[in-house]
Design a protein around this motif. Structure first.
Motif, PDB file in Angstrom:
ATOM      1  N   LYS A  45      62.988  31.924  42.400  1.00  0.00           N
ATOM      2  CA  LYS A  45      62.519  32.482  41.128  1.00  0.00           C
ATOM      3  C   LYS A  45      63.636  33.104  40.298  1.00  0.00           C
ATOM      4  O   LYS A  45      63.606  32.993  39.057  1.00  0.00           O
ATOM      5  N   PRO A  46      64.645  33.748  40.905  1.00  0.00           N
ATOM      6  CA  PRO A  46      65.729  34.293  40.077  1.00  0.00           C
ATOM      7  C   PRO A  46      66.423  33.234  39.224  1.00  0.00           C
ATOM      8  O   PRO A  46      66.848  33.515  38.099  1.00  0.00           O
ATOM      9  N   ASP A  63      64.092  32.563  36.387  1.00  0.00           N
ATOM     10  CA  ASP A  63      64.099  33.712  35.472  1.00  0.00           C
ATOM     11  C   ASP A  63      65.280  33.648  34.510  1.00  0.00           C
ATOM     12  O   ASP A  63      65.157  33.987  33.325  1.00  0.00           O
ATOM     13  N   ASN A 109      64.578  31.093  31.962  1.00  0.00           N
ATOM     14  CA  ASN A 109      63.567  31.640  31.063  1.00  0.00           C
ATOM     15  C   ASN A 109      64.198  32.596  30.044  1.00  0.00           C
ATOM     16  O   ASN A 109      63.875  32.574  28.855  1.00  0.00           O
ATOM     17  N   LEU A 110      65.131  33.444  30.513  1.00  0.00           N
ATOM     18  CA  LEU A 110      65.786  34.412  29.625  1.00  0.00           C
ATOM     19  C   LEU A 110      66.638  33.705  28.575  1.00  0.00           C
ATOM     20  O   LEU A 110      66.635  34.088  27.393  1.00  0.00           O
ATOM     21  N   GLU A 169      56.509  32.152  27.365  1.00  0.00           N
ATOM     22  CA  GLU A 169      57.352  31.818  28.506  1.00  0.00           C
ATOM     23  C   GLU A 169      57.824  30.364  28.436  1.00  0.00           C
ATOM     24  O   GLU A 169      57.156  29.500  27.875  1.00  0.00           O
ATOM     25  N   GLN A 199      60.964  26.291  33.126  1.00  0.00           N
ATOM     26  CA  GLN A 199      61.891  27.173  33.824  1.00  0.00           C
ATOM     27  C   GLN A 199      62.075  26.804  35.293  1.00  0.00           C
ATOM     28  O   GLN A 199      63.143  27.007  35.875  1.00  0.00           O
ATOM     29  N   SER A 208      54.051  28.315  34.440  1.00  0.00           N
ATOM     30  CA  SER A 208      54.603  29.094  33.333  1.00  0.00           C
ATOM     31  C   SER A 208      53.496  29.712  32.482  1.00  0.00           C
ATOM     32  O   SER A 208      53.692  30.752  31.856  1.00  0.00           O
TER      33      SER A 208
END
Length: 358
Positions: A206-207, A210, A213-214, A225, A229, A295
């Motif tokens: 997930k990191p 993330d 996503n950022l 979102e 991702q 998402s």
């Protein structure tokens, strides 16, 4: 609307998963390991980075910048998931298609949806639900109800499958020659638990998702979102899955001496390759759309339940459309129809749960 689109994306993913094997049935002159490893090259090695490149141009920078711990656990869960997929075939062999599939997919659904929440209950993480969430909130209770309904639907489909297999076995002595409940249930439990590791791999990676996503949200403010991702996470998970399947297929190719099938003149090589590519690409699409659904709904129990529910639903629906249930008695026919209706109801309940949460 997020819940509606999330359910729709999970349906498309489930349809891909429930349909991907159809092209393999058209392959001629090749054994299972010969076609499976070629299809797997598209499923695990070729298509994932292509999809990531089209949606996350800097995906390799994200992977290179991730810690060894994140990459290691994500790869490990992919490796374990690959073993779960391989033992799936043994479970089906010893229990039969319907009973074996129902038990394995049912266990995968339960472990894949609830085990992460147990971990997050012991190690609280921002944005993640612990197991207590399912007993202390309306949305959580609704998700558990949807899970229970889906398991009931799996039971009804499995019951119909057992009845059908007994009916067929009564006409053929060979129909039950491989049936071994004790060995089959052991393998099915192992497969069901390990098959859930794909969801654990998504959690472990997930990191990376993330970060993707950022980056996307920075250039697309106030647009929600990022749908794609998870495409960067899939690459590492599928490296693990490919490793397991490649080693097993290589063993079978050597053991059965089937390497020569690739050079047989009478085999339609181009046609077989195209069919394997189609099957492999369709297989990957299940997770491509799973990521889109996740998402919208979040990577929690509801996403995994919907994914597995749609796979079970589509697989059994194909069975009816292809007239695999022709000739069974009325009780068996009612059981499979009741199972499908119950699974559809569970999908509605889980989808409704997300509206309560939002």
């Amino acid at each position: 609307m997020n819940a509606v689109f999330g359910v729709l994306f999970h349906f498309i993913g489930g349809f891909a998963s429930g349909s991907f094997y159809v092209p393999y049935k058209k392959v001629k002159g090749w054994s299972w390991e010969t076609m499976w490893i070629l299809g797997g090259l598209f499923s695990w090695i070729i298509i994932p980075p292509v999809a990531a490149m089209l949606t996350i141009p800097n995906f390799m920078d994200i992977i290179k910048g991730s810690s060894n711990s994140i990459l290691g656990y994500t790869f490990l869960f992919g490796l374990l998931w690959g073993i779960g997929g391989l033992t799936y075939g043994l479970g089906v062999r010893y229990l039969g298609v319907s009973l074996g599939s129902s038990i394995i997919l049912g266990l995968s659904m339960v472990f894949g949806s609830l085990m992460p929440s147990i971990y997050y209950f012991m190690y609280p993480t921002t944005g993640k639900h612990g197991i207590d969430y399912f007993f202390t909130s309306n949305a959580g209770v609704c998700i558990l109800l949807g899970l229970a309904l889906c398991l009931l639907g799996v039971y009804l489909c499995g019951k119909a499958g057992v009845s059908k297999e007994r009916h067929l076995a009564s006409f053929s002595k060979a129909g039950s020659s491989d049936y071994n409940f004790g060995l089959g249930i052991t393998v099915a439990i192992i497969s069901g638990i390990l098959s859930a590791c794909f969801n654990f791999g998504i959690e472990a990676g997930k990191p990376m998702a993330d970060i993707a996503n950022l980056f996307w949200k920075a250039s697309h403010p106030e647009q929600g979102e990022f749908l794609y991702q998870n495409n960067v996470t899939y690459i590492v998970i599928l490296w693990g899955g490919f490793t397991t399947n490649f080693l097993w297929c290589l063993y079978l190719l050597l053991k059965n001496k089937t390497f020569s099938e690739y050079t047989k003149k009478e085999v339609p090589k181009k046609r077989n390759l195209l069919l394997c590519a189609l099957a492999g690409t369709t297989w990957y699409l299940q997770f491509f759309f799973y990521g889109m659904g996740e998402s919208r709904l979040g990577n929690g129990a509801s996403s995994w339940i919907l994914h597995m529910a749609f796979i079970i639903l589509i697989s059994n629906a194909w069975g009816i459309l292809l007239k695999e249930w022709r000739g069974v008695d009325r009780a068996t026919h009612r059981s499979i129809i009741a199972g499908i209706i119950t699974i559809i109801l569970s999908i509605c309940v889980v989808g409704f749960a997300k509206t309560l949460e939002n």
